[in-house]
Design a protein around this motif. Sequence first.
Motif, mmCIF file in Angstrom:
data_model
loop_
_atom_site.group_PDB
_atom_site.id
_atom_site.type_symbol
_atom_site.label_atom_id
_atom_site.label_comp_id
_atom_site.label_asym_id
_atom_site.label_seq_id
_atom_site.Cartn_x
_atom_site.Cartn_y
_atom_site.Cartn_z
ATOM 1 N N ILE A 20 0.838 -1.200 0.000
ATOM 2 C CA ILE A 20 0.000 0.000 0.000
ATOM 3 C C ILE A 20 0.873 1.251 0.000
ATOM 4 N N LEU A 21 0.256 2.387 -0.270
ATOM 5 C CA LEU A 21 0.943 3.670 -0.129
ATOM 6 C C LEU A 21 0.975 4.035 1.345
ATOM 7 N N THR A 22 2.156 4.079 1.928
ATOM 8 C CA THR A 22 2.327 4.488 3.329
ATOM 9 C C THR A 22 2.863 5.914 3.324
ATOM 10 N N LEU A 23 2.086 6.836 3.872
ATOM 11 C CA LEU A 23 2.377 8.258 3.762
ATOM 12 C C LEU A 23 2.250 8.905 5.138
ATOM 13 N N GLY A 54 11.889 1.303 6.535
ATOM 14 C CA GLY A 54 10.535 1.200 7.062
ATOM 15 C C GLY A 54 9.463 1.008 6.007
ATOM 16 N N GLY A 55 9.845 0.867 4.748
ATOM 17 C CA GLY A 55 8.861 0.661 3.698
ATOM 18 C C GLY A 55 7.925 1.832 3.511
ATOM 19 N N MET A 56 8.392 3.031 3.806
ATOM 20 C CA MET A 56 7.555 4.216 3.665
ATOM 21 C C MET A 56 7.572 4.705 2.227
ATOM 22 N N GLY A 57 6.385 4.996 1.694
ATOM 23 C CA GLY A 57 6.289 5.434 0.315
ATOM 24 C C GLY A 57 6.303 6.933 0.135
ATOM 25 N N ALA A 58 5.950 7.689 1.173
ATOM 26 C CA ALA A 58 5.831 9.134 1.009
ATOM 27 C C ALA A 58 5.856 9.823 2.363
ATOM 28 N N ALA A 59 6.255 11.092 2.329
ATOM 29 C CA ALA A 59 6.248 11.908 3.547
ATOM 30 C C ALA A 59 6.054 13.366 3.170
ATOM 31 N N CYS A 60 5.247 14.062 3.953
ATOM 32 C CA CYS A 60 5.156 15.511 3.850
ATOM 33 C C CYS A 60 6.291 16.100 4.688
ATOM 34 N N GLN A 325 -8.957 -0.820 4.633
ATOM 35 C CA GLN A 325 -8.975 0.167 5.713
ATOM 36 C C GLN A 325 -7.574 0.666 6.049
ATOM 37 N N ILE A 326 -6.616 -0.238 6.096
ATOM 38 C CA ILE A 326 -5.234 0.167 6.400
ATOM 39 C C ILE A 326 -4.689 1.070 5.301
ATOM 40 N N ALA A 327 -5.024 0.764 4.062
ATOM 41 C CA ALA A 327 -4.589 1.618 2.951
ATOM 42 C C ALA A 327 -5.199 3.009 3.057
ATOM 43 N N GLY A 331 -2.638 6.367 3.727
ATOM 44 C CA GLY A 331 -2.375 7.305 2.642
ATOM 45 C C GLY A 331 -3.572 7.624 1.773
ATOM 46 N N GLY A 332 -4.496 6.685 1.662
ATOM 47 C CA GLY A 332 -5.609 6.878 0.750
ATOM 48 C C GLY A 332 -6.473 8.074 1.062
ATOM 49 N N ASN A 333 -6.733 8.310 2.336
ATOM 50 C CA ASN A 333 -7.589 9.438 2.703
ATOM 51 C C ASN A 333 -6.920 10.777 2.401
#
Length: 354
Positions: A20-23, A54-60, A325-327, A331-333
């Motif tokens: 999933i996208l983890t943001l 950590g498998g993170m896909g994105a960060a602000c 739900q986890i997605a 990040g999805g929301n």
Amino acid sequence: MNESTNDPTPDAVQAMHRSILTLDTHVDIPWPDRGDFATGADSRCVDLPKLREGGMGAACLVAYVGQGALGDAGHAAASAKALAMLEVINSAGEVPGVRVCDSADALMAAHRAGEIAIIPAVENGYTIGQDIGLLARFRARGVRYMTLTHNGHNVLADSARPMTHLGDEAEPHGGLSALGRAAVVEMNRLGMLVDVSHTSRRTMMQAVERSRAPGFASHSCVRALCDHPRNLDDGQLDALRDCGGVIHITAMDAFLCPRDVRQTHRVGVADFVDHIDYAVKRIGIAHVGISSDFDGGGGIDGWANAAQAPNLTAELMRRGYDATQIAALWGGNFVRILRHAEDVAAQTPPAPAR
């Protein structure tokens, strides 16, 4: 969310987490910059090696400027600092495997390409002083949200935490000032989300009512579980739901557990997910997200840096949240409200020539 009696296996957690996208919607950058984002540093909670581990896909990544004295000199210094920090944030795009993204489409394209997406943001409306034109300069540097206040009032709005050393009165504006109301309109025009974390209750409620794009709390927790002025009460949660917005629960121990609990208990990922559970039950899964406030004071037992992000996914799985739900939470929301803000901007006439 119903708790599961079965712990997910490490392999199952990794499979879920990396599918999933983890943001993370709120990460401060250390300042002055030491040029160690790409190489990593023990002193940083978030850098490229930790994001990858950590498998993170994105960060602000946030250009944060603390509240200082009001007036021309203070405003000029705050603006200059924010612009300099945004230049550093944008320079992350020069690192292989990293893409600075200023739209939801760019963010999702980076995710599909296996790149780490960086979304620039600004914390504290103090950074624009009384010059709303600076919002367009921020947006030109990729900024997708700005927090209206930090600790201490500014000329846009009242903060949740007046600062006596700055001479703050209780609520000098009664929420948003006239300039603050104009700033919300301009942020809508530019496609910038209005971030209500750090604002007073009146500011928050007025901002989400005035904004045509969804309201957004980039790093806040639930006041019913921890009575802290930075947290959102049930009425504020309801207001976010009603405007299509999102609260991003954050990994700040003082916002997650009361002081007496913290004296006898190490605040950890279970406490964090307690706040997610409460918000999901109150306002629905579509209106809840995740942030860390790393390198700005955030960090809890089990999620002390970006490398430990799968521990949070494991706890969500343990509670019975499913993949969809986890997605949405991870990040999805946030992507949804970014797109909504872009739609509002596309439907807004250009600002008149100055």
